[in-house]
Design a protein around this motif. Structure first.
Motif, PDB file in Angstrom:
ATOM      1  N   LYS A   1       0.843  -1.194   0.000  1.00  0.00           N
ATOM      2  CA  LYS A   1       0.000   0.000   0.000  1.00  0.00           C
ATOM      3  C   LYS A   1       0.879   1.245   0.000  1.00  0.00           C
ATOM      4  O   LYS A   1       1.810   1.351   0.789  1.00  0.00           O
ATOM      5  CB  LYS A   1      -0.910  -0.004   1.239  1.00  0.00           C
ATOM      6  N   ARG A   2       0.599   2.168  -0.911  1.00  0.00           N
ATOM      7  CA  ARG A   2       1.357   3.409  -0.958  1.00  0.00           C
ATOM      8  C   ARG A   2       0.973   4.264   0.226  1.00  0.00           C
ATOM      9  O   ARG A   2      -0.197   4.444   0.519  1.00  0.00           O
ATOM     10  CB  ARG A   2       1.066   4.150  -2.243  1.00  0.00           C
ATOM     11  N   LYS A   3       1.960   4.820   0.882  1.00  0.00           N
ATOM     12  CA  LYS A   3       1.682   5.674   2.036  1.00  0.00           C
ATOM     13  C   LYS A   3       1.617   7.141   1.625  1.00  0.00           C
ATOM     14  O   LYS A   3       0.703   7.849   1.984  1.00  0.00           O
ATOM     15  CB  LYS A   3       2.775   5.492   3.105  1.00  0.00           C
ATOM     16  N   ALA A   4       2.601   7.600   0.856  1.00  0.00           N
ATOM     17  CA  ALA A   4       2.685   9.024   0.538  1.00  0.00           C
ATOM     18  C   ALA A   4       1.615   9.458  -0.460  1.00  0.00           C
ATOM     19  O   ALA A   4       1.008  10.511  -0.300  1.00  0.00           O
ATOM     20  CB  ALA A   4       4.073   9.363  -0.001  1.00  0.00           C
ATOM     21  N   ASN A   5       1.393   8.673  -1.490  1.00  0.00           N
ATOM     22  CA  ASN A   5       0.434   9.025  -2.532  1.00  0.00           C
ATOM     23  C   ASN A   5      -0.468   7.832  -2.782  1.00  0.00           C
ATOM     24  O   ASN A   5      -0.279   7.069  -3.720  1.00  0.00           O
ATOM     25  CB  ASN A   5       1.157   9.452  -3.812  1.00  0.00           C
ATOM     26  N   GLU A   6      -1.460   7.693  -1.924  1.00  0.00           N
ATOM     27  CA  GLU A   6      -2.316   6.513  -1.944  1.00  0.00           C
ATOM     28  C   GLU A   6      -3.040   6.303  -3.266  1.00  0.00           C
ATOM     29  O   GLU A   6      -3.333   5.176  -3.638  1.00  0.00           O
ATOM     30  CB  GLU A   6      -3.328   6.578  -0.803  1.00  0.00           C
ATOM     31  N   ALA A   7      -3.338   7.389  -3.978  1.00  0.00           N
ATOM     32  CA  ALA A   7      -4.011   7.239  -5.265  1.00  0.00           C
ATOM     33  C   ALA A   7      -3.026   6.842  -6.362  1.00  0.00           C
ATOM     34  O   ALA A   7      -3.433   6.591  -7.493  1.00  0.00           O
ATOM     35  CB  ALA A   7      -4.740   8.523  -5.638  1.00  0.00           C
TER      36      ALA A   7
ATOM     37  N   ASN B   1      -6.558  14.024  -5.517  1.00  0.00           N
ATOM     38  CA  ASN B   1      -6.814  13.381  -4.221  1.00  0.00           C
ATOM     39  C   ASN B   1      -5.525  13.267  -3.404  1.00  0.00           C
ATOM     40  O   ASN B   1      -5.534  13.478  -2.192  1.00  0.00           O
ATOM     41  CB  ASN B   1      -7.454  12.006  -4.408  1.00  0.00           C
ATOM     42  N   ASP B   2      -4.416  12.923  -4.074  1.00  0.00           N
ATOM     43  CA  ASP B   2      -3.142  12.852  -3.354  1.00  0.00           C
ATOM     44  C   ASP B   2      -2.731  14.236  -2.851  1.00  0.00           C
ATOM     45  O   ASP B   2      -2.252  14.374  -1.729  1.00  0.00           O
ATOM     46  CB  ASP B   2      -2.047  12.248  -4.241  1.00  0.00           C
ATOM     47  N   LEU B   3      -2.937  15.276  -3.668  1.00  0.00           N
ATOM     48  CA  LEU B   3      -2.627  16.641  -3.215  1.00  0.00           C
ATOM     49  C   LEU B   3      -3.502  17.027  -2.029  1.00  0.00           C
ATOM     50  O   LEU B   3      -3.038  17.709  -1.109  1.00  0.00           O
ATOM     51  CB  LEU B   3      -2.798  17.642  -4.361  1.00  0.00           C
ATOM     52  N   ARG B   4      -4.749  16.571  -2.045  1.00  0.00           N
ATOM     53  CA  ARG B   4      -5.645  16.853  -0.913  1.00  0.00           C
ATOM     54  C   ARG B   4      -5.112  16.186   0.356  1.00  0.00           C
ATOM     55  O   ARG B   4      -5.085  16.789   1.423  1.00  0.00           O
ATOM     56  CB  ARG B   4      -7.064  16.380  -1.223  1.00  0.00           C
TER      57      ARG B   4
ATOM     58  N   SER C   1      -4.532  20.744  -1.740  1.00  0.00           N
ATOM     59  CA  SER C   1      -5.764  21.074  -2.457  1.00  0.00           C
ATOM     60  C   SER C   1      -6.953  20.692  -1.600  1.00  0.00           C
ATOM     61  O   SER C   1      -6.820  19.946  -0.626  1.00  0.00           O
ATOM     62  CB  SER C   1      -5.829  20.355  -3.818  1.00  0.00           C
ATOM     63  N   VAL C   2      -8.098  21.222  -1.980  1.00  0.00           N
ATOM     64  CA  VAL C   2      -9.347  20.888  -1.304  1.00  0.00           C
ATOM     65  C   VAL C   2     -10.426  20.698  -2.354  1.00  0.00           C
ATOM     66  O   VAL C   2     -10.321  21.193  -3.473  1.00  0.00           O
ATOM     67  CB  VAL C   2      -9.794  21.975  -0.288  1.00  0.00           C
ATOM     68  N   ASP C   3     -11.457  19.968  -1.976  1.00  0.00           N
ATOM     69  CA  ASP C   3     -12.627  19.858  -2.832  1.00  0.00           C
ATOM     70  C   ASP C   3     -13.437  21.121  -2.599  1.00  0.00           C
ATOM     71  O   ASP C   3     -13.713  21.486  -1.460  1.00  0.00           O
ATOM     72  CB  ASP C   3     -13.439  18.620  -2.470  1.00  0.00           C
ATOM     73  N   GLY C   4     -13.799  21.791  -3.682  1.00  0.00           N
ATOM     74  CA  GLY C   4     -14.475  23.071  -3.557  1.00  0.00           C
ATOM     75  C   GLY C   4     -15.937  23.031  -3.901  1.00  0.00           C
ATOM     76  O   GLY C   4     -16.478  24.001  -4.412  1.00  0.00           O
TER      77      GLY C   4
END
Length: 180
Positions: A4-10, A69-72, A77-80
């Motif tokens: 499982k990726r930890k830093a960038n799960e997507a 999603n990884d940036l979030r 980033s955020v969902d706006g």
């Protein structure tokens, strides 16, 4: 959970996260579809043979949605909210704007601030501005990135590359199935 990726799960790459930072750093607010069309126009053609528009959209935007999603998850980033059509709107946080400034080779104070409540009203104005920008600059696909794809996809991408400036070709549609 082995592997499982930890830093960038997507599973996004630095390039894809850079695409999202760059587009949102310039436009302030965008959907994954708009980010993809600006940053990776070849994907518009690569998935031409998917059976439905929804499947084509899903395939085209999956990479950039994952990057957003990884940036979030990293607080950049955020969902706006969402557009009136139900598409999720993305925007950068203050830290995301600072990261975008680096990618865009700008001073942080040139980046401006975070848009407020962009998706609450359906983001009709910013979405229209983005569509106008896309129509004006008409990002051309890199034909090397569609090499090896079905003939129809390469032909549609070639048409977009060869189109004169100022004439936006229609989005590609899948070929009709032949019935006998």
């Amino acid at each position: 959970m082995a592997g499982k990726r930890k830093a960038n799960e997507a599973g996004s790459s630095n390039g894809l996260r850079g695409d999202v930072l760059g587009v949102l750093g310039c436009s302030r607010v965008a959907t994954a579809d708009q980010i993809q069309r600006l940053a990776s126009p070849h994907l518009t053609y690569r998935h031409i043979l998917k059976k439905t528009a929804a499947l084509r959209n899903e395939a085209r935007t999956a990479s950039h949605r994952g990057a957003a999603n990884d940036l979030r998850r990293h607080g950049l980033s955020v969902d706006g909210g969402s557009t009136r059509g139900g598409k999720e709107v993305r925007l950068l946080t203050a830290a995301g704007l600072a990261a975008a400034a680096i990618d865009l080779d700008r001073e942080p104070e040139e980046m401006g601030g975070m848009p407020k409540n962009a998706g609450r009203s359906g983001a009709s104005h910013p979405m229209t501005v983005n569509e106008t920008v896309i129509a004006l600059i008409r990002p051309k696909p890199d034909l090397d990135l569609v090499a090896g794809e079905p003939t129809e996809a390469v032909a549609a991408a070639r048409t977009a590359v060869d189109a004169p400036r100022g004439s936006a070709p229609s989005p590609p549609t899948p070929p009709r199935s032949r019935s006998r």
